[in-house]
Scaffold this motif. Sequence first.
Motif, PDB file in Angstrom:
ATOM      1  N   LEU A  42      10.312   2.659  -1.102  1.00 59.54           N
ATOM      2  CA  LEU A  42       8.898   2.898  -0.827  1.00 59.54           C
ATOM      3  C   LEU A  42       8.691   4.288  -0.234  1.00 59.54           C
ATOM      4  N   GLU A  43       9.585   4.682   0.644  1.00 59.98           N
ATOM      5  CA  GLU A  43       9.496   6.035   1.220  1.00 59.98           C
ATOM      6  C   GLU A  43       9.615   7.095   0.135  1.00 59.98           C
ATOM      7  N   ASN A  83       6.469   7.267  -2.018  1.00 58.84           N
ATOM      8  CA  ASN A  83       5.360   7.914  -1.313  1.00 58.84           C
ATOM      9  C   ASN A  83       5.455   9.428  -1.307  1.00 58.84           C
ATOM     10  N   GLN A 114      -2.079   1.652  -8.690  1.00 58.67           N
ATOM     11  CA  GLN A 114      -1.680   2.877  -9.378  1.00 58.67           C
ATOM     12  C   GLN A 114      -1.222   2.562 -10.799  1.00 58.67           C
ATOM     13  N   GLN A 145       0.824  -1.205   0.000  1.00 61.85           N
ATOM     14  CA  GLN A 145       0.000   0.000   0.000  1.00 61.85           C
ATOM     15  C   GLN A 145       0.860   1.258   0.000  1.00 61.85           C
ATOM     16  N   LEU A 146       0.420   2.231  -0.801  1.00 58.35           N
ATOM     17  CA  LEU A 146       1.059   3.537  -0.859  1.00 58.35           C
ATOM     18  C   LEU A 146       0.333   4.508   0.062  1.00 58.35           C
ATOM     19  N   ASN A 147       0.911   5.675   0.256  1.00 60.51           N
ATOM     20  CA  ASN A 147       0.325   6.662   1.170  1.00 60.51           C
ATOM     21  C   ASN A 147      -1.051   7.148   0.732  1.00 60.51           C
ATOM     22  N   ASP A 148      -1.347   7.060  -0.561  1.00 63.21           N
ATOM     23  CA  ASP A 148      -2.656   7.528  -1.033  1.00 63.21           C
ATOM     24  C   ASP A 148      -3.733   6.455  -0.928  1.00 63.21           C
TER      25      ASP A 148
END
Length: 230
Positions: free
Chosen positions: A223-224, A227, A36, A26-29
């Motif tokens: 990943l950071e 994001n 995505q 999962q991404l921040n959105d």
Amino acid sequence: MSTQVVILAAGMGSRLGRSLPKPLTQLNDGRSIMQQQFDNIEHAFGKSAQVTIVVGYKLEHIIEAFPQASFVYNEQYDQTNTSKSLLRALKASGPGGVLWMNGDVVFDPAALVRAGKMVARDQSFVSVNREKVSDEEVKYTTDAEGYIRELSKTVKGGLGEAVGINYVSRGDKAALIRQLGKVGDQDYFERGIELAIEQDKLRFEPIDISDFYAVEVDFAEDLERANLFV
């Protein structure tokens, strides 16, 4: 004719250290990496794009999350690399060219819009970032006419990095399938492209998307960084 798109998502993605297949991270959105990608594909090619996912590790989770896709199974996902996943997908594809991407790339929707112009021309290509040349990434060089000459992690004097979004034209597909069948089980698909360029005189054009974000998520720090964009 609708665009054929392949997402390579069979691997275990152990370096990221998640229990689910990496494309479902999962991404921040709130979207997953693969969601995505689906959104970006629809943005560039509309709802008619035919998406095939190459699955292997914990495939049931991906199939459940994306029932609208078609699926190709790499039963040797723990013993083979992306060359053999792409080989299976290209063999299963219909007539015409195929756009494919690694299932762990978070990227700007505009990157596929730009790539779509080459898809419309049916020109084989490799999307590249000229702003980065890291030792651990796939790098490339070009020939005198500007087409891809070398494409691997061991390239010396690389002009930039391949970002994991590529296309093979209708006319080039058979040669790439043949070369992917020859390469070793642990080879990346880029080795098949290199051999097809060298032995079959295929021409892959480098498409510069340096002005857009594209992050291949291998580690937590990737990943950071991804994001920061979504």
